[in-house]
Design a protein around this motif. Structure first.
Motif, PDB file in Angstrom:
ATOM      1  N   LEU A 566     117.717   5.713  22.956  1.00 27.22           N
ATOM      2  CA  LEU A 566     117.275   4.330  23.119  1.00 27.22           C
ATOM      3  C   LEU A 566     115.919   4.297  23.795  1.00 27.22           C
ATOM      4  O   LEU A 566     115.714   4.949  24.831  1.00 27.22           O
ATOM      5  N   THR A 567     114.980   3.558  23.230  1.00 24.12           N
ATOM      6  CA  THR A 567     113.633   3.415  23.808  1.00 24.12           C
ATOM      7  C   THR A 567     113.404   1.944  24.155  1.00 24.12           C
ATOM      8  O   THR A 567     113.440   1.069  23.278  1.00 24.12           O
ATOM      9  N   PHE A 568     113.185   1.677  25.445  1.00 19.31           N
ATOM     10  CA  PHE A 568     112.999   0.297  25.914  1.00 19.31           C
ATOM     11  C   PHE A 568     111.695  -0.287  25.368  1.00 19.31           C
ATOM     12  O   PHE A 568     110.653   0.359  25.390  1.00 19.31           O
ATOM     13  N   LYS A 569     111.760  -1.540  24.887  1.00 14.89           N
ATOM     14  CA  LYS A 569     110.562  -2.209  24.400  1.00 14.89           C
ATOM     15  C   LYS A 569     110.269  -3.503  25.160  1.00 14.89           C
ATOM     16  O   LYS A 569     109.130  -3.789  25.498  1.00 14.89           O
ATOM     17  N   HIS A 581     118.145  -6.178  26.828  1.00 16.06           N
ATOM     18  CA  HIS A 581     116.889  -5.503  26.524  1.00 16.06           C
ATOM     19  C   HIS A 581     116.728  -5.349  25.022  1.00 16.06           C
ATOM     20  O   HIS A 581     117.712  -5.152  24.296  1.00 16.06           O
ATOM     21  N   LEU A 582     115.494  -5.446  24.564  1.00 16.56           N
ATOM     22  CA  LEU A 582     115.165  -5.102  23.185  1.00 16.56           C
ATOM     23  C   LEU A 582     114.747  -3.640  23.165  1.00 16.56           C
ATOM     24  O   LEU A 582     113.836  -3.238  23.893  1.00 16.56           O
ATOM     25  N   CYS A 583     115.431  -2.869  22.351  1.00 13.06           N
ATOM     26  CA  CYS A 583     115.179  -1.427  22.317  1.00 13.06           C
ATOM     27  C   CYS A 583     115.026  -0.944  20.875  1.00 13.06           C
ATOM     28  O   CYS A 583     115.420  -1.630  19.924  1.00 13.06           O
ATOM     29  N   GLU A 584     114.441   0.247  20.739  1.00  5.49           N
ATOM     30  CA  GLU A 584     114.443   0.956  19.468  1.00  5.49           C
ATOM     31  C   GLU A 584     115.477   2.069  19.558  1.00  5.49           C
ATOM     32  O   GLU A 584     115.534   2.797  20.557  1.00  5.49           O
ATOM     33  N   ALA A 609     119.560  -4.939  20.259  1.00  5.35           N
ATOM     34  CA  ALA A 609     119.664  -5.625  21.550  1.00  5.35           C
ATOM     35  C   ALA A 609     120.703  -4.891  22.373  1.00  5.35           C
ATOM     36  O   ALA A 609     121.814  -4.625  21.900  1.00  5.35           O
ATOM     37  N   VAL A 610     120.355  -4.551  23.604  1.00  2.12           N
ATOM     38  CA  VAL A 610     121.244  -3.789  24.475  1.00  2.12           C
ATOM     39  C   VAL A 610     121.642  -4.665  25.658  1.00  2.12           C
ATOM     40  O   VAL A 610     120.800  -5.056  26.479  1.00  2.12           O
ATOM     41  N   LYS A 611     122.929  -5.011  25.722  1.00  2.53           N
ATOM     42  CA  LYS A 611     123.465  -5.729  26.873  1.00  2.53           C
ATOM     43  C   LYS A 611     123.914  -4.697  27.893  1.00  2.53           C
ATOM     44  O   LYS A 611     124.737  -3.833  27.600  1.00  2.53           O
ATOM     45  N   THR A 657     123.941  -4.102  20.109  1.00  5.50           N
ATOM     46  CA  THR A 657     124.173  -5.012  18.987  1.00  5.50           C
ATOM     47  C   THR A 657     122.940  -5.064  18.098  1.00  5.50           C
ATOM     48  O   THR A 657     121.855  -4.617  18.471  1.00  5.50           O
ATOM     49  N   GLU A 658     123.137  -5.648  16.948  1.00  6.99           N
ATOM     50  CA  GLU A 658     122.014  -5.847  16.027  1.00  6.99           C
ATOM     51  C   GLU A 658     120.928  -6.716  16.671  1.00  6.99           C
ATOM     52  O   GLU A 658     121.194  -7.543  17.532  1.00  6.99           O
ATOM     53  N   TYR A 659     119.721  -6.528  16.202  1.00  4.01           N
ATOM     54  CA  TYR A 659     118.645  -7.472  16.504  1.00  4.01           C
ATOM     55  C   TYR A 659     117.781  -7.591  15.253  1.00  4.01           C
ATOM     56  O   TYR A 659     117.542  -6.599  14.560  1.00  4.01           O
ATOM     57  N   MET A 660     117.343  -8.808  14.963  1.00  2.00           N
ATOM     58  CA  MET A 660     116.598  -9.049  13.726  1.00  2.00           C
ATOM     59  C   MET A 660     115.099  -9.054  14.017  1.00  2.00           C
ATOM     60  O   MET A 660     114.647  -9.576  15.035  1.00  2.00           O
TER      61      MET A 660
END
Length: 859
Positions: A566-569, A581-584, A609-611, A657-660
């Motif tokens: 996971l890479t934090f964005k 957090h939005l991650c790659e 999306a990482v909760k 979870t998914e993120y669009m």
């Protein structure tokens, strides 16, 4: 006590509204009957040009009354184009009138006379009469088509008047009779006229922007004198002055504007005349600030005061802070330092090439005077005569009496509240069994105790809640619930939704919810709700206890994901117990189910999306987090955000979870424009109507899936819908955690936060969250979508007024305010919205029906 607080929260809002002195009026809320039908207007204040007989005199021209021969009827048949016959009402003081109602003469089936059309004239002083015209300049109002139905007509623009005349209009000679009512509220500003320079015309990219005062009812020459108009019509202009709240009008309609080229002194002077000498506290000026078009609020204002005949030599000056960062229109509040005056002359200095106002209001103390321009009725009515010079002096004895009365009223109100609260406690002790049944029905009711409320009590920063002066609401006046307001505990028992479940002592036991469900009555997921505290303060779906029991017996069917991949964005939001957090994520395709497809190459990263649960979270938060994972792992629908993987072997606990890629629907649409001329001029990206309906259909499909599981979302809105490629939509739940949307939530005493502008009336007043309340929220979400999220729902109302409007929905007396039909919304879709906002929950469509309807509406 917690239950009592929830029960009397609307009553406390009512008391606050009674104690707050406000002078602005909102045309959408100022719609109370002024006393024709109710009898508050006495017979002697109703007159007419003539009457057929004593039994059809003016006093019988009251709406819904059948006294006498059933209506006012003039002496002779009305001729075409005749304006001689009229029914006149004296309101004894200035009123802001927004609505009129008419009937014919029915008289229990004996009469059949009515006015098919009519005109209205009004006056503020009894001598100068003004013909009302709508915003397109038409005078004739459509009346009745039979003798008994009430026809209500909005006055657009509203009028400010003491005297009102109804004048029947016909196209052939005939007998007419009328019964009438006026709706509005008292005009507390006391402003009777303003004199200002004529508004001017701007040419913008070849387009002519007319900034004149089109509804001014005074004399118009080189300037406007002795009248009122758009600066007092209750309509504040939009941020973009080329647009308007009113459709089918020209660009710039909402504003009166001037250019500094025409004013060598550098200011525009406006003089305001009032009904009497008043003690002024503040002036509020609604200004446009679209600085990209060289429009700004005024740089400085200097106000002079006339208390008797002479102008005071020392003015009041005020310089607002210039704002070059926010182009939003806003109210600028100017302190008038309690000056006594009957007239005010203000000079507004230009800060740029253009200056535009849409509304100017004044706040003044309601001091007692020994002489007024409109004295109370004593014997023969009097009106000011030419040459009269009334003087105004403060009567200290009357002021002391007023203060004493107010103190006495406050003590009485406090005593009443104490008695009511004690009675409630006593009744609950006597009716414990009945109350238990009611509490079971309302397990999902509102609670300001954050530990039992699904929404997070620390979601938004308290400092971000706008102050009174910073509020963007058009009006700040809070309107009471009205004389027919009843205690919520009594109201609940009268609701059709509770008629089958609540019992009084001694009553025969009623049918159980299960029995009702078996007989075909929809049984929404409203009982025994398990409330899970989302770690981000977002709305984890409300889940029926039975469903939760089934889930708790199953293992989590989600794999552990390596944190190192996971890479934090970006930080999307946070709550009391966690963050989003939005991650790659690398290699995510290896963790997806067979029925889940991602168009990815083998080594391509994917946005997720990482909760994440905070390390300091308590035991209850950890348990809720694991339950949330269990629930999310069972949700598998193309239009619901999917749980992809978890990190629960070590702290901090995470769910992925998914993120669009296109973010949430609110931000996506606000960056786009509808297809058309405006989009071509601004070179903005567009979204077609068909794609809007396609996205709305997907939202309905996702909600249909949730409702089939008896899951209640509780926070459906465009901010909680994510947009992917090709307008793909997936419903999420962490919109509340984002500071970007803190203004969408209403904070109760700094604790619980509620998305009241999306909530149904029963959710706000009763704390009842069901699939039916989700349907209500879907209607608002659909409205957002078709307006391209350009404004907040009910943007013209303050939060308190939104709550007051739910009371109107409950009483269902046709005074509730609905969201307006969006410009590009066809009638069929708007009718679907209105069905979603039906007062009766059982009359609202199901998500299955909504989804089917939207599929049929797709172009």
């Amino acid at each position: 006590m917690k239950h009592l607080w929830k029960t009397y929260f609307p009553l406390l809002i009512l008391l606050y509204s009674l104690g707050a002195v406000r002078s602005q009026v909102n045309p959408g809320v100022c719609r109370s009957p002024l006393g024709m039908a109710g009898g508050q207007i006495p017979d002697e204040d109703i007159s007419a040009s003539s009457q057929w007989s004593d039994s059809t005199a003016a006093k019988y021209g009251r709406l819904d009354c059948e006294e006498g021969d059933g209506a006012w009827c003039p002496e002779i048949a009305v001729e075409p184009d005749s304006v001689k016959e009229f029914l006149q009402i004296d309101l004894r003081s200035l009123h802001f009138i927004t609505l009129v109602g008419t009937q014919g003469r029915h008289a229990g089936g004996i009469g059949n006379e009515f006015a098919q059309m009519y005109k209205i004239k009004y006056s503020r002083d009894g001598s100068r009469w003004i013909s009302w015209r709508n915003r397109q300049g038409k005078q004739v109002i459509e009346g009745n088509r039979n003798a008994y139905d009430t026809v209500l007509k909005d006055l657009e623009p509203p009028i400010i008047a003491r005297f009102v005349r109804f004048m029947p209009v016909i196209d052939h000679s005939m007998n007419v009779c009328m019964r009438v009512e006026l709706y509005g509220c008292e005009w507390l500003d006391g402003l009777v006229s303003y004199n200002a320079p004529l508004g001017q015309q701007m040419v913008l990219h070849g387009q002519h922007i007319h900034l004149n005062d089109s509804v001014y009812d005074g004399a118009v020459g080189y300037s406007m004198t002795e009248g009122l108009g758009q600066l007092t019509d209750g309509m504040c202009g939009l941020d973009d002055f080329t647009l308007s709240h009113v459709y089918n009008v020209w660009p710039g309609y909402d504003y009166v504007g001037w250019t500094n080229d025409s004013f060598p002194n550098g200011y525009v002077e406006i003089m305001f005349e009032f009904d009497r000498t008043r003690n002024f506290t503040t002036m509020k000026v609604h200004c446009n600030n679209m600085f990209s078009r060289r429009v700004k609020t005024f740089q400085k204002v200097t106000c002079y005061f006339r208390s008797e005949l002479d102008w005071e030599p020392v003015p009041v000056s005020f310089s607002p802070v210039m704002d070059d960062g926010n182009p939003s229109a806003r109210f600028v509040t100017v302190s008038l330092h309690n000056h006594m005056a009957s007239a005010i002359k203000c000079q507004y200095y230009f800060a740029d090439i253009w200056m535009m106002f849409s509304e100017i209001t004044f706040q003044s103390d309601t001091a007692m005077y020994n002489t007024t321009l409109f004295p109370p009725k004593t014997g023969t009515p009097t009106s000011p005569q030419p040459g009269d010079n009334p003087t105004h002096k403060v009567d200290d004895s009357n002021t002391r009496i007023l203060i004493g009365c107010l103190v006495a009223i406050i003590f009485i109100l406090v005593a009443i509240i104490v008695i009511i609260l004690w009675r409630q406690v006593w009744q609950k002790m006597l009716e414990k069994a009945s109350r238990r049944m009611l509490d079971d029905e309302l397990t999902a009711r509102l609670s300001i105790q954050s530990e039992t409320f699904t929404y997070n009590n620390n979601t938004t920063n308290p400092s971000s809640v706008p102050s009174d002066q910073e509020s963007n609401s058009t009006y700040e006046r809070i309107f009471p619930l009205g004389p027919d307001y009843q205690e919520p505990s009594r109201l609940i028992r009268k609701l059709p939704e509770f008629s089958q479940t609540s019992e009084e002592p001694g009553d025969t036991p009623s049918k159980s919810p299960q029995a009702s469900s078996q007989e075909g009555v929809p049984h929404y997921a409203e009982a025994d709700i398990v409330n899970l505290q989302g770690v981000t303060g977002g709305n984890t779906y409300a889940v029926p206890a039975l469903t939760m029991d089934l889930l708790s017996g199953k293992d989590v069917a989600v794999e552990e994901f390596p944190r190192k991949l996971l890479t934090f964005k970006e930080k999307l939001g946070e709550g009391q117990f966690g963050e989003v957090h939005l991650c790659e994520a690398e290699g995510m395709q290896d963790f997806m189910d067979e029925d889940f497809s991602f168009d990815l190459s083998e080594n391509q990263t994917v946005l997720v999306a990482v909760k994440m649960l905070r390390a300091d979270a308590n035991k209850n938060a950890r348990n809720d987090f694991l339950k949330e994972i269990k629930i999310m792992s069972r949700l598998k629908d193309p239009n619901i955000i999917r749980l992809l993987a978890v990190c629960i072997c070590t702290d901090p606990l995470c769910m992925i979870t998914e993120y669009m890629e296109n973010g949430d629907l609110n931000q996506f649409l606000s960056r786009h424009e509808p297809e058309g001329q405006i989009a071509l001029l601004s070179n903005a990206p567009t979204v077609s109507y068909s794609n809007l309906i396609y996205m709305a259909t997907q939202i309905a499909s996702g909600m249909k899936y949730l409702s089939s599981l008896n899951f209640v979302h509780r926070d459906l809105a465009t901010r909680n819908c994510l947009v992917g490629k090709n307008y793909t939509i997936k419903i999420a739940d962490f919109g509340m955690s984002r500071n970007l949307y803190s203004g969408d939530y209403y904070r109760i005493q700094g604790r619980a936060v509620l998305p009241i502008r999306w909530m149904s009336w029963e959710s706000i007043l009763l704390g009842k969250f069901t699939t039916a309340s989700d349907v209500w929220a879907f209607g608002v979400t659909l409205w957002e979508t078709l307006t391209f999220c350009k404004e907040q729902p009910y943007s013209q109302l303050s939060d308190e007024q939104v709550i007051e409007n739910t009371g109107e929905f409950f009483r269902d007396q046709r005074r509730q305010i609905y969201l307006p039909q969006p410009p590009m919304c066809p009638d069929s879709i708007y009718k679907l919205m209105l069905r979603c906002w039906h007062r009766n929950t059982k009359e609202r469509p199901s998500f299955l029906e909504i989804h089917r309807t939207l599929l049929e509406c797709q172009p």
